[in-house]
Design an enzyme around this catalytic site. Structure first.
Site, PDB file in Angstrom:
ATOM      1  N   ARG A  33       0.750  -1.130   0.008  1.00 29.43           N
ATOM      2  CA  ARG A  33       0.043  -0.081   0.014  1.00 29.43           C
ATOM      3  C   ARG A  33       0.815   1.469  -0.001  1.00 29.43           C
ATOM      4  O   ARG A  33       0.485   2.288  -0.548  1.00 29.43           O
ATOM      5  CB  ARG A  33      -1.081  -0.015   1.110  1.00 29.43           C
ATOM      6  CG  ARG A  33      -2.043  -0.985   0.890  1.00 29.43           C
ATOM      7  CD  ARG A  33      -2.651  -1.527   2.494  1.00 29.43           C
ATOM      8  NE  ARG A  33      -3.719  -2.211   2.078  1.00 29.43           N
ATOM      9  CZ  ARG A  33      -3.994  -3.526   1.896  1.00 29.43           C
ATOM     10  NH1 ARG A  33      -2.834  -4.165   1.803  1.00 29.43           N
ATOM     11  NH2 ARG A  33      -5.050  -4.299   1.952  1.00 29.43           N
ATOM     12  N   SER A 174     -13.067  -9.633   2.706  1.00 28.59           N
ATOM     13  CA  SER A 174     -11.781  -9.276   1.836  1.00 28.59           C
ATOM     14  C   SER A 174     -11.401  -8.146   1.992  1.00 28.59           C
ATOM     15  O   SER A 174     -11.599  -7.059   1.165  1.00 28.59           O
ATOM     16  CB  SER A 174     -12.134  -9.741   0.371  1.00 28.59           C
ATOM     17  OG  SER A 174     -10.912  -9.636  -0.435  1.00 28.59           O
ATOM     18  N   ASP A 326      -4.530 -15.500   7.102  1.00 27.53           N
ATOM     19  CA  ASP A 326      -3.319 -16.147   6.590  1.00 27.53           C
ATOM     20  C   ASP A 326      -2.503 -17.056   7.531  1.00 27.53           C
ATOM     21  O   ASP A 326      -1.675 -17.550   7.121  1.00 27.53           O
ATOM     22  CB  ASP A 326      -2.283 -15.037   6.124  1.00 27.53           C
ATOM     23  CG  ASP A 326      -2.722 -14.178   4.826  1.00 27.53           C
ATOM     24  OD1 ASP A 326      -3.511 -14.816   3.951  1.00 27.53           O
ATOM     25  OD2 ASP A 326      -2.436 -13.062   4.686  1.00 27.53           O
ATOM     26  N   ARG A 357      -5.487 -24.272   0.864  1.00 25.53           N
ATOM     27  CA  ARG A 357      -4.805 -24.150   2.157  1.00 25.53           C
ATOM     28  C   ARG A 357      -5.307 -25.241   2.842  1.00 25.53           C
ATOM     29  O   ARG A 357      -4.564 -25.835   3.748  1.00 25.53           O
ATOM     30  CB  ARG A 357      -4.458 -22.853   2.774  1.00 25.53           C
ATOM     31  CG  ARG A 357      -3.303 -22.000   2.153  1.00 25.53           C
ATOM     32  CD  ARG A 357      -3.077 -20.568   2.586  1.00 25.53           C
ATOM     33  NE  ARG A 357      -1.971 -19.986   1.799  1.00 25.53           N
ATOM     34  CZ  ARG A 357      -1.853 -18.797   2.281  1.00 25.53           C
ATOM     35  NH1 ARG A 357      -2.636 -17.682   2.984  1.00 25.53           N
ATOM     36  NH2 ARG A 357      -0.858 -18.256   1.380  1.00 25.53           N
ATOM     37  N   ARG A 400       3.221 -20.103   2.601  1.00 25.41           N
ATOM     38  CA  ARG A 400       2.791 -20.277   3.938  1.00 25.41           C
ATOM     39  C   ARG A 400       2.927 -21.679   4.154  1.00 25.41           C
ATOM     40  O   ARG A 400       2.850 -22.446   5.312  1.00 25.41           O
ATOM     41  CB  ARG A 400       1.562 -19.292   4.349  1.00 25.41           C
ATOM     42  CG  ARG A 400       1.478 -17.991   4.357  1.00 25.41           C
ATOM     43  CD  ARG A 400       0.585 -17.097   4.817  1.00 25.41           C
ATOM     44  NE  ARG A 400       0.481 -15.802   4.188  1.00 25.41           N
ATOM     45  CZ  ARG A 400       1.226 -14.963   4.875  1.00 25.41           C
ATOM     46  NH1 ARG A 400       2.327 -15.144   5.885  1.00 25.41           N
ATOM     47  NH2 ARG A 400       1.612 -13.731   4.170  1.00 25.41           N
TER      48      ARG A 400
END
Length: 445
Positions: A33, A174, A326, A357, A400
């Site tokens: 950002r 989101s 996450d 995941r 991850r």
């Protein structure tokens, strides 16, 4: 087009106590950002602590392609000479976002209300991820997207020549979609309104205000209402990027499950919209002390002192998911070493991340001797105190997943290998070296 080089297998073995100071890289979400808003401001934005993983470097390259000037002065020390809201020029080449869903979606938002065209691609993992969730609201501004079947990359986005402000309710939690809409709203006249039924990480709102945008957030029966006034002149800023709580999760969780460990993790963001893992770990009985609490760059931070702990299984409520989306892979590893069952609900968003995941962690944990249950929106880990290990786990090009199974191997009875650790470079390039410094037994191959 982005590709993927030769696989890099890695192995973790049962380690002695982890000790020392874990200096975590800058926060990835804030780094993305800062580069994008710096490019949309007028003048020079100076950024310190920028994460220099491949995901963020791909965003920097994209901002150069849109006409901003970026200079690296030293490690993590960058300046961005912005072109102003609506000042992007049309890029000459395809924008390659590598592995980064955050990067591609935020960049799409930032250009969607300028009268330019850009084509986006990424690596094999990113090209599988759906983009319709962001291109659909961008179409309301007047942008048009042309991609592969299912709204997948490569994709060409034609920015709106005469954008209109929008009122958009985010259908699923989101931060990427919310942020893309807000960035698009910067170059639309009037007020763009985003409604979130469930709050997600608020780095965009904090940083937009810091750069001088007029933005309000209010609670209402239908959720959180964010109102942005378009066409401001953003002011350049000095941005100190705090350390990434998602990256900090790996040494923190390793220290909790490797017997006798004690580490200090300084300067980690304690933003409440990113704090769900740490709340959950405390509920499990984790010995984590938050020291020297302060504010840096508009974000609350603290030093984390972490000691190995006797942990118990818990139920993680679905409303916590946006603040730790996450971190479920590494939490599932911690849960495997806990006493009792850990139930993670409201996690279906994990199925459309860099990989599925839920499936990736379930299959790898089962291969290591852990009993798992799952459905579309739930992952259940039956903790067993000690974990046999002894498996090679598939990472599916997901950083991850790779780091989570390497952490598992540090405390398992037998070594745990991953088929490809190369994606770790995208978000935590110093992971292997840092963990070895703390005492982890990690090797290539």
């Amino acid at each position: 087009m982005s590709g993927h080089g030769a696989a890099q297998p890695m192995t973790a073995r049962r380690s002695g106590p982890l000790r020392g100071r874990a200096e975590i890289p800058g926060d990835k979400s804030i780094s993305h950002r800062a580069l994008i808003l710096g490019a949309m401001a007028v003048g020079e934005t100076r950024i310190t602590g920028l994460l220099e993983g491949q995901d963020v470097l791909d965003t920097a390259k994209a901002m150069r392609a849109f006409g901003a000037e970026l200079i690296q002065h030293g490690p993590g020390d960058w300046s961005v000479h912005g072109v102003g809201v609506g000042g992007f020029t049309e890029p000459a080449e395809v924008i390659d976002c590598g592995n980064s869903g955050t990067g591609v979606r935020l960049i799409m938002g930032s250009m969607a209300t300028s009268p330019i065209t850009a084509t986006f691609t990424g690596d094999a993992s990113l090209r599988k991820r759906p983009m319709g969730r962001v291109t659909d609201p961008l179409a309301l501004f007047g942008a048009r997207a042309y991609g592969r079947k299912g709204g997948r990359l490569p994709m060409t986005l034609v920015g709106a020549a005469e954008p209109v402000p929008v009122h958009y309710t985010v259908p699923v939690p989101s931060a990427q979609v919310k942020s893309a809409v807000l960035l698009a709203g910067l170059n639309a006249p009037g007020q763009t309104v985003v409604v979130e039924r469930e709050a997600t990480r608020d780095h965009s709102e904090r940083m937009l205000r810091g750069f001088g945008a007029e933005l309000t957030v209010e609670a209402a029966p239908e959720g959180q209402i964010i109102t942005l006034t378009g066409q401001p002149e953003l002011r350049p800023q000095t941005v100190a990027v705090p350390r990434d709580p998602s990256s900090a999760a790996f040494p923190v969780c390793a220290a909790l499950i490797v017997e006798g460990s004690e580490i200090l993790v300084p300067g980690v963001s304690r933003n409440p919209t990113r704090d769900g893992l740490y709340v959950t770990l405390l509920e499990m009985g984790a010995d984590i002390a938050f020291e020297n609490e302060r504010e840096e760059g508009g974000e609350p931070v603290a030093d984390l002192r972490v000691r190995a702990s006797e942990l118990k299984g818990v139920e993680v409520p679905p409303e916590r998911a946006p603040s730790m989306i996450d971190e479920y892979p590494i939490l599932s590893v911690v849960a495997a070493f806990a006493d009792g069952t850990t139930i993670m609900r409201g996690v279906k968003e994990l199925r459309v991340k860099e990989s599925d995941r839920i499936d990736a962690m379930a299959r790898g944990l089962e291969a290591c001797g852990v009993r798992i249950e799952e459905d579309e929106d739930t992952l259940v880990v039956h903790g067993r105190g000690s974990v046999p290990g002894g498996a090679t786990c598939a990472t599916h090009l997901d950083h991850r997943i790779a780091m989570s199974f390497l952490v598992l191997g540090m405390a398992a009875e037998a070594p745990v290998a991953v088929d490809d650790g190369s994606p770790i470079e995208t978000s935590f390039p110093i992971f292997m070296g840092l963990m070895r410094t703390l005492g982890a037994d990690l090797s290539d191959g």
